[in-house]
Write a protein that holds these residues in place. Structure first.
Motif, PDB file in Angstrom:
ATOM      1  N   LEU A 149       0.866  -1.177   0.000  1.00 28.94           N
ATOM      2  CA  LEU A 149       0.000   0.000   0.000  1.00 28.94           C
ATOM      3  C   LEU A 149       0.906   1.232   0.000  1.00 28.94           C
ATOM      4  CD1 LEU A 149      -3.181   0.423   2.186  1.00 28.94           C
ATOM      5  CD2 LEU A 149      -1.906   2.307   1.218  1.00 28.94           C
ATOM      6  N   HIS A 150       0.858   1.981  -1.069  1.00 34.76           N
ATOM      7  CA  HIS A 150       1.748   3.127  -1.269  1.00 34.76           C
ATOM      8  C   HIS A 150       0.923   4.413  -1.185  1.00 34.76           C
ATOM      9  CE1 HIS A 150       4.528   0.032  -2.634  1.00 34.76           C
ATOM     10  NE2 HIS A 150       3.532  -0.415  -3.376  1.00 34.76           N
ATOM     11  N   VAL A 151       1.236   5.236  -0.217  1.00 39.19           N
ATOM     12  CA  VAL A 151       0.489   6.474   0.018  1.00 39.19           C
ATOM     13  C   VAL A 151       1.187   7.635  -0.670  1.00 39.19           C
ATOM     14  CG1 VAL A 151      -0.379   8.066   1.772  1.00 39.19           C
ATOM     15  CG2 VAL A 151      -0.392   5.589   2.209  1.00 39.19           C
ATOM     16  N   ILE A 152       0.416   8.349  -1.488  1.00 37.51           N
ATOM     17  CA  ILE A 152       0.939   9.507  -2.204  1.00 37.51           C
ATOM     18  C   ILE A 152       0.228  10.756  -1.697  1.00 37.51           C
ATOM     19  CG2 ILE A 152       1.161  10.601  -4.474  1.00 37.51           C
ATOM     20  CD1 ILE A 152       1.051   7.620  -5.573  1.00 37.51           C
ATOM     21  N   ASP A 153       0.991  11.645  -1.091  1.00 36.24           N
ATOM     22  CA  ASP A 153       0.460  12.941  -0.676  1.00 36.24           C
ATOM     23  C   ASP A 153       0.368  13.799  -1.937  1.00 36.24           C
ATOM     24  OD1 ASP A 153      -0.073  15.492   0.273  1.00 36.24           O
ATOM     25  OD2 ASP A 153       1.757  15.641   1.468  1.00 36.24           O
ATOM     26  N   SER A 154      -0.838  14.055  -2.387  1.00 38.51           N
ATOM     27  CA  SER A 154      -1.036  14.804  -3.629  1.00 38.51           C
ATOM     28  C   SER A 154      -0.571  16.255  -3.522  1.00 38.51           C
ATOM     29  CB  SER A 154      -2.510  14.788  -4.020  1.00 38.51           C
ATOM     30  OG  SER A 154      -3.254  15.580  -3.113  1.00 38.51           O
ATOM     31  N   MET A 155      -0.495  16.752  -2.295  1.00 38.26           N
ATOM     32  CA  MET A 155      -0.197  18.169  -2.052  1.00 38.26           C
ATOM     33  C   MET A 155      -1.220  19.062  -2.746  1.00 38.26           C
ATOM     34  SD  MET A 155       3.907  18.371  -2.161  1.00 38.26           S
ATOM     35  CE  MET A 155       4.918  17.048  -1.564  1.00 38.26           C
ATOM     36  N   ASN A 156      -2.412  18.508  -2.959  1.00 42.24           N
ATOM     37  CA  ASN A 156      -3.479  19.204  -3.654  1.00 42.24           C
ATOM     38  C   ASN A 156      -4.823  18.854  -3.041  1.00 42.24           C
ATOM     39  OD1 ASN A 156      -2.979  20.730  -6.336  1.00 42.24           O
ATOM     40  ND2 ASN A 156      -1.524  19.037  -6.414  1.00 42.24           N
ATOM     41  N   LEU A 157      -5.856  19.377  -3.644  1.00 41.71           N
ATOM     42  CA  LEU A 157      -7.212  18.974  -3.358  1.00 41.71           C
ATOM     43  C   LEU A 157      -8.002  19.085  -4.638  1.00 41.71           C
ATOM     44  CD1 LEU A 157      -9.466  21.685  -2.136  1.00 41.71           C
ATOM     45  CD2 LEU A 157      -7.050  22.132  -1.853  1.00 41.71           C
ATOM     46  N   SER A 158      -9.168  18.532  -4.625  1.00 40.48           N
ATOM     47  CA  SER A 158     -10.109  18.600  -5.733  1.00 40.48           C
ATOM     48  C   SER A 158      -9.489  18.108  -7.045  1.00 40.48           C
ATOM     49  CB  SER A 158     -10.656  20.031  -5.842  1.00 40.48           C
ATOM     50  OG  SER A 158     -11.753  20.072  -6.707  1.00 40.48           O
ATOM     51  N   THR A 159      -9.715  18.844  -8.121  1.00 42.26           N
ATOM     52  CA  THR A 159      -9.274  18.358  -9.430  1.00 42.26           C
ATOM     53  C   THR A 159      -7.753  18.262  -9.544  1.00 42.26           C
ATOM     54  OG1 THR A 159      -9.486  20.588 -10.299  1.00 42.26           O
ATOM     55  CG2 THR A 159     -11.325  19.096 -10.686  1.00 42.26           C
ATOM     56  N   GLY A 160      -7.027  18.946  -8.673  1.00 40.79           N
ATOM     57  CA  GLY A 160      -5.567  18.792  -8.652  1.00 40.79           C
ATOM     58  C   GLY A 160      -5.172  17.357  -8.356  1.00 40.79           C
ATOM     59  N   ILE A 161      -5.925  16.681  -7.499  1.00 42.79           N
ATOM     60  CA  ILE A 161      -5.681  15.267  -7.222  1.00 42.79           C
ATOM     61  C   ILE A 161      -6.114  14.437  -8.422  1.00 42.79           C
ATOM     62  CG2 ILE A 161      -6.199  13.304  -5.715  1.00 42.79           C
ATOM     63  CD1 ILE A 161      -6.939  15.361  -3.533  1.00 42.79           C
TER      64      ILE A 161
END
Length: 129
Positions: free
Chosen positions: A112-124
């Motif tokens: 299970l690899h967690v990626i912090d998008s450093m975004n929200l909404s459509t940025g993700i």
């Protein structure tokens, strides 16, 4: 050998047709409006959120998914031995990524690899696609 499964929290705002086309699973975050909490996309729709926000002149808040709710969604993929890529809302805005990491650690699941998008909404959503 398992598959690769992309999972994101519901703030990715991908439409149903794209989630279906690319087999993307979402974990609903909690939407908090005053004293009430709802699972995003399950208990409340975006249109309902917009109506509430317009009527109350307030922005709703979000809360990280509960451990049990996340486990219920991830567990079938873990049992299948799938590699899971989880894209979460910015860690500066939510503890969602940490909930997912805790779950992986508690179940000794190193796929299970967690990626912090450093975004929200459509940025993700754009990162996922």
């Amino acid at each position: 050998m398992g598959n690769i499964q992309i999972i994101a929290d519901s703030t990715c705002d991908l439409p149903a047709d794209l989630k279906e086309k690319y087999n993307i699973v979402t974990i609903p975050l909690c939407i908090v409006m005053e004293d009430e909490s709802y699972y995003d996309g399950e208990d409340i729709t975006p249109d309902q959120i917009y109506l509430w926000s317009d009527a109350n002149k307030l922005a709703p808040k979000t809360a990280a998914v509960s451990y049990d709710k996340a486990l219920g969604i991830l567990e079938p993929y873990m049992k299948n031995g799938d590699d899971i890529l989880f894209f979460g809302i910015s860690e500066q805005m939510s503890t969602t990524c940490n909930v997912i990491r805790l779950l992986a650690n508690d179940h000794d699941y190193d796929k299970l690899h967690v990626i912090d998008s450093m975004n929200l909404s459509t940025g993700i959503g754009l990162q996922i696609l």
